[in-house]
Design a protein around this motif. Sequence first.
Motif, PDB file in Angstrom:
ATOM      1  N   GLY A 181       0.817  -1.215   0.000  1.00 15.49           N
ATOM      2  CA  GLY A 181       0.000   0.000   0.000  1.00 15.49           C
ATOM      3  C   GLY A 181       0.843   1.254   0.000  1.00 15.49           C
ATOM      4  N   ILE A 182       1.913   1.231   0.779  1.00 15.74           N
ATOM      5  CA  ILE A 182       2.835   2.378   0.803  1.00 15.74           C
ATOM      6  C   ILE A 182       3.445   2.586  -0.579  1.00 15.74           C
ATOM      7  CG2 ILE A 182       5.058   3.173   1.701  1.00 15.74           C
ATOM      8  CD1 ILE A 182       4.237   1.862   4.391  1.00 15.74           C
ATOM      9  N   CYS A 183       3.874   1.496  -1.204  1.00 12.27           N
ATOM     10  CA  CYS A 183       4.445   1.593  -2.555  1.00 12.27           C
ATOM     11  C   CYS A 183       3.425   2.160  -3.536  1.00 12.27           C
ATOM     12  CB  CYS A 183       4.910   0.221  -3.038  1.00 12.27           C
ATOM     13  SG  CYS A 183       6.402  -0.381  -2.253  1.00 12.27           S
ATOM     14  N   PHE A 184       2.186   1.665  -3.466  1.00  9.81           N
ATOM     15  CA  PHE A 184       1.144   2.122  -4.380  1.00  9.81           C
ATOM     16  C   PHE A 184       0.898   3.622  -4.233  1.00  9.81           C
ATOM     17  CE2 PHE A 184      -3.387   2.482  -5.676  1.00  9.81           C
ATOM     18  CZ  PHE A 184      -3.243   2.062  -6.987  1.00  9.81           C
ATOM     19  N   LEU A 185       0.813   4.098  -3.006  1.00  8.23           N
ATOM     20  CA  LEU A 185       0.587   5.529  -2.784  1.00  8.23           C
ATOM     21  C   LEU A 185       1.781   6.365  -3.235  1.00  8.23           C
ATOM     22  CD1 LEU A 185      -1.169   5.424   0.697  1.00  8.23           C
ATOM     23  CD2 LEU A 185      -2.211   5.849  -1.542  1.00  8.23           C
ATOM     24  N   LEU A 186       2.988   5.905  -2.936  1.00  8.11           N
ATOM     25  CA  LEU A 186       4.179   6.642  -3.362  1.00  8.11           C
ATOM     26  C   LEU A 186       4.301   6.675  -4.881  1.00  8.11           C
ATOM     27  CD1 LEU A 186       6.805   5.417  -0.734  1.00  8.11           C
ATOM     28  CD2 LEU A 186       5.775   7.688  -0.903  1.00  8.11           C
ATOM     29  N   LEU A 187       4.006   5.555  -5.535  1.00 12.44           N
ATOM     30  CA  LEU A 187       4.080   5.516  -6.992  1.00 12.44           C
ATOM     31  C   LEU A 187       3.019   6.413  -7.624  1.00 12.44           C
ATOM     32  CD1 LEU A 187       4.728   1.716  -7.514  1.00 12.44           C
ATOM     33  CD2 LEU A 187       6.361   3.581  -7.844  1.00 12.44           C
ATOM     34  N   GLY A 188       1.859   6.461  -7.029  1.00 12.11           N
ATOM     35  CA  GLY A 188       0.809   7.352  -7.539  1.00 12.11           C
ATOM     36  C   GLY A 188       1.210   8.807  -7.442  1.00 12.11           C
ATOM     37  N   GLN A 189       1.819   9.176  -6.344  1.00  4.63           N
ATOM     38  CA  GLN A 189       2.282  10.557  -6.191  1.00  4.63           C
ATOM     39  C   GLN A 189       3.433  10.863  -7.141  1.00  4.63           C
ATOM     40  OE1 GLN A 189       0.611  12.879  -4.431  1.00  4.63           O
ATOM     41  NE2 GLN A 189      -0.807  11.161  -4.273  1.00  4.63           N
ATOM     42  N   LEU A 190       4.315   9.881  -7.347  1.00  3.71           N
ATOM     43  CA  LEU A 190       5.402  10.058  -8.308  1.00  3.71           C
ATOM     44  C   LEU A 190       4.834  10.332  -9.692  1.00  3.71           C
ATOM     45  CD1 LEU A 190       8.442   9.833  -9.125  1.00  3.71           C
ATOM     46  CD2 LEU A 190       7.985   7.411  -9.529  1.00  3.71           C
ATOM     47  N   ARG A 191       3.826   9.588 -10.077  1.00  5.04           N
ATOM     48  CA  ARG A 191       3.209   9.767 -11.392  1.00  5.04           C
ATOM     49  C   ARG A 191       2.579  11.151 -11.526  1.00  5.04           C
ATOM     50  NH1 ARG A 191       2.927   9.704 -16.454  1.00  5.04           N
ATOM     51  NH2 ARG A 191       0.972   9.172 -17.409  1.00  5.04           N
ATOM     52  N   LYS A 192       1.969  11.636 -10.453  1.00  7.84           N
ATOM     53  CA  LYS A 192       1.371  12.969 -10.501  1.00  7.84           C
ATOM     54  C   LYS A 192       2.445  14.052 -10.672  1.00  7.84           C
ATOM     55  CE  LYS A 192      -2.826  12.385  -7.808  1.00  7.84           C
ATOM     56  NZ  LYS A 192      -3.534  12.796  -6.597  1.00  7.84           N
ATOM     57  N   VAL A 193       3.521  13.922  -9.945  1.00  7.75           N
ATOM     58  CA  VAL A 193       4.575  14.936  -9.968  1.00  7.75           C
ATOM     59  C   VAL A 193       5.413  14.848 -11.244  1.00  7.75           C
ATOM     60  CG1 VAL A 193       6.664  15.726  -8.766  1.00  7.75           C
ATOM     61  CG2 VAL A 193       4.662  15.057  -7.459  1.00  7.75           C
ATOM     62  N   TRP A 194       5.667  13.632 -11.721  1.00  4.04           N
ATOM     63  CA  TRP A 194       6.563  13.433 -12.859  1.00  4.04           C
ATOM     64  C   TRP A 194       5.822  13.025 -14.120  1.00  4.04           C
ATOM     65  CZ3 TRP A 194      11.950  10.917 -11.964  1.00  4.04           C
ATOM     66  CH2 TRP A 194      12.697  11.728 -11.116  1.00  4.04           C
ATOM     67  N   SER A 195       4.624  13.471 -14.319  1.00  4.41           N
ATOM     68  CA  SER A 195       3.841  13.033 -15.480  1.00  4.41           C
ATOM     69  C   SER A 195       4.471  13.447 -16.809  1.00  4.41           C
ATOM     70  CB  SER A 195       2.418  13.565 -15.388  1.00  4.41           C
ATOM     71  OG  SER A 195       2.421  14.975 -15.394  1.00  4.41           O
ATOM     72  N   LYS A 196       5.266  14.494 -16.808  1.00  2.00           N
ATOM     73  CA  LYS A 196       5.893  14.971 -18.045  1.00  2.00           C
ATOM     74  C   LYS A 196       7.216  14.270 -18.350  1.00  2.00           C
ATOM     75  CE  LYS A 196       2.829  18.259 -18.549  1.00  2.00           C
ATOM     76  NZ  LYS A 196       1.619  17.898 -19.180  1.00  2.00           N
ATOM     77  N   ARG A 197       7.745  13.518 -17.397  1.00  2.76           N
ATOM     78  CA  ARG A 197       9.021  12.813 -17.617  1.00  2.76           C
ATOM     79  C   ARG A 197       8.789  11.557 -18.451  1.00  2.76           C
ATOM     80  NH1 ARG A 197      13.211  15.571 -14.402  1.00  2.76           N
ATOM     81  NH2 ARG A 197      11.938  16.930 -13.155  1.00  2.76           N
ATOM     82  N   SER A 198       9.879  10.992 -18.948  1.00  2.00           N
ATOM     83  CA  SER A 198       9.765   9.784 -19.766  1.00  2.00           C
ATOM     84  C   SER A 198       9.276   8.613 -18.923  1.00  2.00           C
ATOM     85  CB  SER A 198      11.115   9.437 -20.399  1.00  2.00           C
ATOM     86  OG  SER A 198      11.992   8.922 -19.427  1.00  2.00           O
ATOM     87  N   LEU A 199       8.566   7.689 -19.581  1.00  2.00           N
ATOM     88  CA  LEU A 199       8.053   6.521 -18.876  1.00  2.00           C
ATOM     89  C   LEU A 199       9.184   5.674 -18.309  1.00  2.00           C
ATOM     90  CD1 LEU A 199       5.057   5.239 -21.015  1.00  2.00           C
ATOM     91  CD2 LEU A 199       5.019   6.238 -18.736  1.00  2.00           C
TER      92      LEU A 199
END
Length: 96
Positions: free
Chosen positions: A6-24
Amino acid sequence: MFIAGGICFLLLGQLRKVWSKRSLFLQGLVGAGIITMVEYAAGLLINRNYAVWDYRDQFLNYHGQICLPFCLLWIPISLCAMYLYNTLDKKILPAI
């Protein structure tokens, strides 16, 4: 491990929000790093006697808690988790 996931899922979701413009690839690489760090921390806390997982016989392991093959496996898994988080965030949270 459910809490660690769950911690990983939440952290990854926030990473995606912050870094949406970066390469996949970069998002996946950083996501794999996040999962690896959470796995290592969980290993130090709850897997001291290697009852849950044991990477001591794996290639390039570190204290038997993390290893390179699984770090590489976390790249596509982290991208899938980010996509799932983004989808849930768009479909469920606006309804609340």
